[in-house]
Motif scaffolding. Sequence first.
Motif, mmCIF file in Angstrom:
data_model
loop_
_atom_site.group_PDB
_atom_site.id
_atom_site.type_symbol
_atom_site.label_atom_id
_atom_site.label_comp_id
_atom_site.label_asym_id
_atom_site.label_seq_id
_atom_site.Cartn_x
_atom_site.Cartn_y
_atom_site.Cartn_z
ATOM 1 N N ALA A 21 5.695 3.069 -11.486
ATOM 2 C CA ALA A 21 5.866 2.478 -12.811
ATOM 3 C C ALA A 21 4.971 3.133 -13.848
ATOM 4 N N LYS A 41 -4.006 -5.121 -10.906
ATOM 5 C CA LYS A 41 -3.367 -6.413 -11.206
ATOM 6 C C LYS A 41 -3.183 -6.645 -12.701
ATOM 7 N N GLN A 45 -2.483 -4.703 -14.932
ATOM 8 C CA GLN A 45 -1.402 -3.859 -15.432
ATOM 9 C C GLN A 45 -0.079 -4.161 -14.724
ATOM 10 N N GLY A 46 -0.098 -5.187 -13.872
ATOM 11 C CA GLY A 46 1.108 -5.557 -13.146
ATOM 12 C C GLY A 46 1.403 -4.625 -11.993
ATOM 13 N N MET A 47 0.371 -3.906 -11.500
ATOM 14 C CA MET A 47 0.558 -2.936 -10.427
ATOM 15 C C MET A 47 0.031 -3.476 -9.101
ATOM 16 N N GLU A 48 0.560 -2.908 -8.013
ATOM 17 C CA GLU A 48 0.173 -3.354 -6.680
ATOM 18 C C GLU A 48 -0.452 -2.227 -5.853
ATOM 19 N N ARG A 81 2.391 1.665 -8.541
ATOM 20 C CA ARG A 81 3.652 0.966 -8.323
ATOM 21 C C ARG A 81 3.483 -0.529 -8.532
ATOM 22 N N GLU A 82 4.552 -1.147 -9.033
ATOM 23 C CA GLU A 82 4.584 -2.597 -9.140
ATOM 24 C C GLU A 82 4.814 -3.194 -7.758
ATOM 25 N N SER A 83 4.483 -4.471 -7.601
ATOM 26 C CA SER A 83 4.598 -5.123 -6.292
ATOM 27 C C SER A 83 6.032 -5.109 -5.781
ATOM 28 N N SER A 84 7.006 -5.184 -6.683
ATOM 29 C CA SER A 84 8.413 -5.203 -6.268
ATOM 30 C C SER A 84 8.866 -3.870 -5.684
ATOM 31 N N GLN A 85 8.101 -2.806 -5.945
ATOM 32 C CA GLN A 85 8.491 -1.485 -5.462
ATOM 33 C C GLN A 85 7.955 -1.176 -4.064
#
Length: 379
Positions: A36, A112, A114-117, A138-142
């Motif tokens: 992301a 976190k 930045q919405g990243m995992e 990467r975001e958590s969904s990825q």
Amino acid sequence: MNRQYVNLIDTLYESTLDQSQLDRFLEKMSELTHSAAGGLFQRDENATQGGFVSSFGIPVNQMNELERDAEFHREVCRHMTPPPRTGSISYTQDLLPGKRLHTEKLYSRFLKPQGMEQATCLYIEHDDCFSLTASFMRESSQGAYAEADKLLFRRVMPHLQRSFRLKRHTRDIPLGYMPAWEMFDMLPYGVVVFSSEQEVMYLNPQAESMTFDNDGLGLHTSHLSAHISSENKRLRQLLRNAVESTRDPAVPLEGGDMLVTRPSGKRPYSVMVSPLTSSAYCGGIYPAAIVILQDHEHASEAQLERMRALYDLTAAESRVAHLVMLGNSLENCAASLGHSVSTSRNLLKRVFAKTNTGRQNELVSLLLRSPLGLQRRGS
């Protein structure tokens, strides 16, 4: 070779002369690895300023604010065993698997917010005083980075290192020489330029394609190598002699030629090593040698299209003409194209008429002297 990969590497090398292309490279790399965001981070203990110098997905100033608070890159290094070195690649998913990641400040204060995992760090250069790192998140969904993503990061790393060395080297090269890089991209041959330190300064897309295939030639962090030991020794000696001959104007310039065997059984690559004059450069690192690589079995659609345009050939005529140019008999042409020998013979007769030639050797001579392999830019 994957066209997206070639475009990615082209963009990276273009960034050596055009800083805006660095953001574009980060964007393309993020897309290919399903990241992301991405950024280029620099730490220099001898300079007052450091931090992210380029980014995609998240503004540079925002990433730098979080970096100052979380010390993300320092924290990643702290968890690496052995410590990072130039060429290392680390993944938070491997350093801190599962829930361990969420207990660290590199996650709570940097990823976190930045919405990243997950994140990966590519250490382009790294020592106690200086570090240049390309980081992707990467975001958590990825989910976690897959093996295909890791393979791409490993393939790109040597090019990251070469491109940033080239950026430093070209600061001292007269601007009038810069168009040479674009000219090299148009040639039908692979071109590799070596510095006075015998390190790769530049390679064109054709050389990238040949070395990517690992069929007799390979390109490592800073060196070109042949797979067969005796041929590799010969290649290294030719390059060494070419570079050394540029250091003293009283010494004659020295180059050489050789063939490089291909494990695939295809015709060997022709390799020409030639020194470059150093008269335009006053001290420091300079372009010292050029290596020209020729693949005698390479045929691109661009070559066939140019053949059709130059001589008004049909698609079938151009393919027969090209196979004849490569030394194939009419029987081999027919087998390769899936038609009869008589069809190949009739097509060749039409080619003779359109090119004003009457024999195969005359046709071959004409085609070999035509600009068929040049990679034209634009429409």
